[in-house]
Motif scaffolding. Sequence first.
Motif, PDB file in Angstrom:
ATOM      1  N   ASP A   1     -11.763  -7.943  30.686  1.00  0.00           N
ATOM      2  CA  ASP A   1     -12.010  -7.323  32.000  1.00  0.00           C
ATOM      3  C   ASP A   1     -10.720  -7.041  32.765  1.00  0.00           C
ATOM      4  O   ASP A   1     -10.728  -6.287  33.737  1.00  0.00           O
ATOM      5  CB  ASP A   1     -12.882  -8.235  32.868  1.00  0.00           C
ATOM      6  CG  ASP A   1     -14.282  -8.316  32.302  1.00  0.00           C
ATOM      7  OD1 ASP A   1     -14.623  -7.448  31.478  1.00  0.00           O
ATOM      8  OD2 ASP A   1     -15.014  -9.257  32.672  1.00  0.00           O
TER       9      ASP A   1
ATOM     10  N   PRO B   1     -14.570   1.298  29.553  1.00  0.00           N
ATOM     11  CA  PRO B   1     -13.935   0.613  30.686  1.00  0.00           C
ATOM     12  C   PRO B   1     -14.734  -0.613  31.138  1.00  0.00           C
ATOM     13  O   PRO B   1     -14.165  -1.673  31.382  1.00  0.00           O
ATOM     14  CB  PRO B   1     -13.904   1.681  31.783  1.00  0.00           C
ATOM     15  CG  PRO B   1     -13.986   2.980  31.070  1.00  0.00           C
ATOM     16  CD  PRO B   1     -14.771   2.736  29.814  1.00  0.00           C
ATOM     17  N   HIS B   2     -16.048  -0.447  31.266  1.00  0.00           N
ATOM     18  CA  HIS B   2     -16.897  -1.565  31.683  1.00  0.00           C
ATOM     19  C   HIS B   2     -17.834  -1.931  30.527  1.00  0.00           C
ATOM     20  O   HIS B   2     -18.327  -1.056  29.832  1.00  0.00           O
ATOM     21  CB  HIS B   2     -17.720  -1.182  32.922  1.00  0.00           C
ATOM     22  CG  HIS B   2     -16.845  -0.639  34.015  1.00  0.00           C
ATOM     23  ND1 HIS B   2     -15.963  -1.410  34.723  1.00  0.00           N
ATOM     24  CD2 HIS B   2     -16.683   0.627  34.472  1.00  0.00           C
ATOM     25  CE1 HIS B   2     -15.309  -0.653  35.583  1.00  0.00           C
ATOM     26  NE2 HIS B   2     -15.720   0.598  35.453  1.00  0.00           N
ATOM     27  N   SER B   3     -18.068  -3.199  30.368  1.00  0.00           N
ATOM     28  CA  SER B   3     -18.953  -3.707  29.325  1.00  0.00           C
ATOM     29  C   SER B   3     -18.676  -3.114  27.938  1.00  0.00           C
ATOM     30  O   SER B   3     -19.574  -2.492  27.327  1.00  0.00           O
ATOM     31  CB  SER B   3     -20.431  -3.429  29.677  1.00  0.00           C
ATOM     32  OG  SER B   3     -20.698  -3.852  30.973  1.00  0.00           O
TER      33      SER B   3
END
Length: 351
Positions: free
Chosen positions: A212, A189-191
């Motif tokens: 993103d 989900p992130h990075s």
Amino acid sequence: MDDICCRLFAWYDMHKRDLPWRSTRNPYYIWISEVILQQTRVAQGYAYFVRFIALFPTVEALADAPEDAVMRAWQGLGYYSRARNLHAAAKQIVKLGRFPDTYEAIRQLKGVGDYTAAAIASFAFDEPKAAVDGNVCRVWSRVFGIDCPIDSVRGKRVVAEIAQELLPDSQAAKYNQAVMEFGALQCTPHSPSCVDCPLADKCVALAEGKVDMLPSKSHKTKVIPRYLTYLYMHNAGSLLLHKRTGNDIWQNLYELPLIETDVAIDADKLFLHPDFLAWKKIVPHYTYKGFTGGIKHVLSHRVLHATFHELEVWGELSCPDGYVMVPFSELSHYALPRLVERYMQEKSGQW
Ligand code: SF4
């Protein structure tokens, strides 16, 4: 096989984690692991899975177990309705005489949705059915640049169609495992690790600078605060507990006597609250030992603000209906909500 699948399989062969439910075709184990993993990370889920299977090694053992034992085994995982559904579905399976072996039949089990039915049908029975969970939604939304919200009917349909179209009929289990693992480890989900991603040159989100932004969601879940004031009432080495009923959170779990209010209340307001005054009639002789802790507990749709007040009761306590006095030494036999368990653990090592 599609080029995307070839690359995904090559990635999976190199990166897959060695998880116990991956090496089994036992539909019962797969079912339990999938339900546990819907609500917890793999590291924590692994311990729960091993313990659950040790306690209830077969679907028959689960069906025969008392509900309190199942809830106790589930304690700490949250979403207790899933444990109740597992128990009810185990009884359904025993009544059927065998574990259902098609997506459609598995989908009829209580509490089993599209994702879990597809996971069991493909992992245990090789049915070519794409399992679409949050990881799968994220991966295909990004790779294909799907910008309609994935929590909308259309968004879900589009992702499900792509997932099904890409699925190689003869390797459904590997395909489903590979996409989910890819979402969990690479396209996070992130990075996400786009730099060394095997799908980078195919990924629309990367090409358009939308990593993103995808997957997009139409609305955020509204989180409602609840204010819970618990009475930690004890008497001669025993603690007063209440079994929750009704259609609220924590149904059939045991908790401390509770006063719920629209806003937070301190001790002065507690003493004037009608529910506390009612308790004073049941428990006329006690020593108020004070405010003994506050915990904020976050659930998916609720933030619980709990405070705890200790009362040492003197003389006989006749329990109202639905309440029970439990010796501290036997507390571990009762399934408690994680919030109450946290308080008890923080308070002391009495049990
Ligand atoms: S390039 Fe990045 S966003 Fe695209 S699939 Fe790979 S990890 Fe996910």
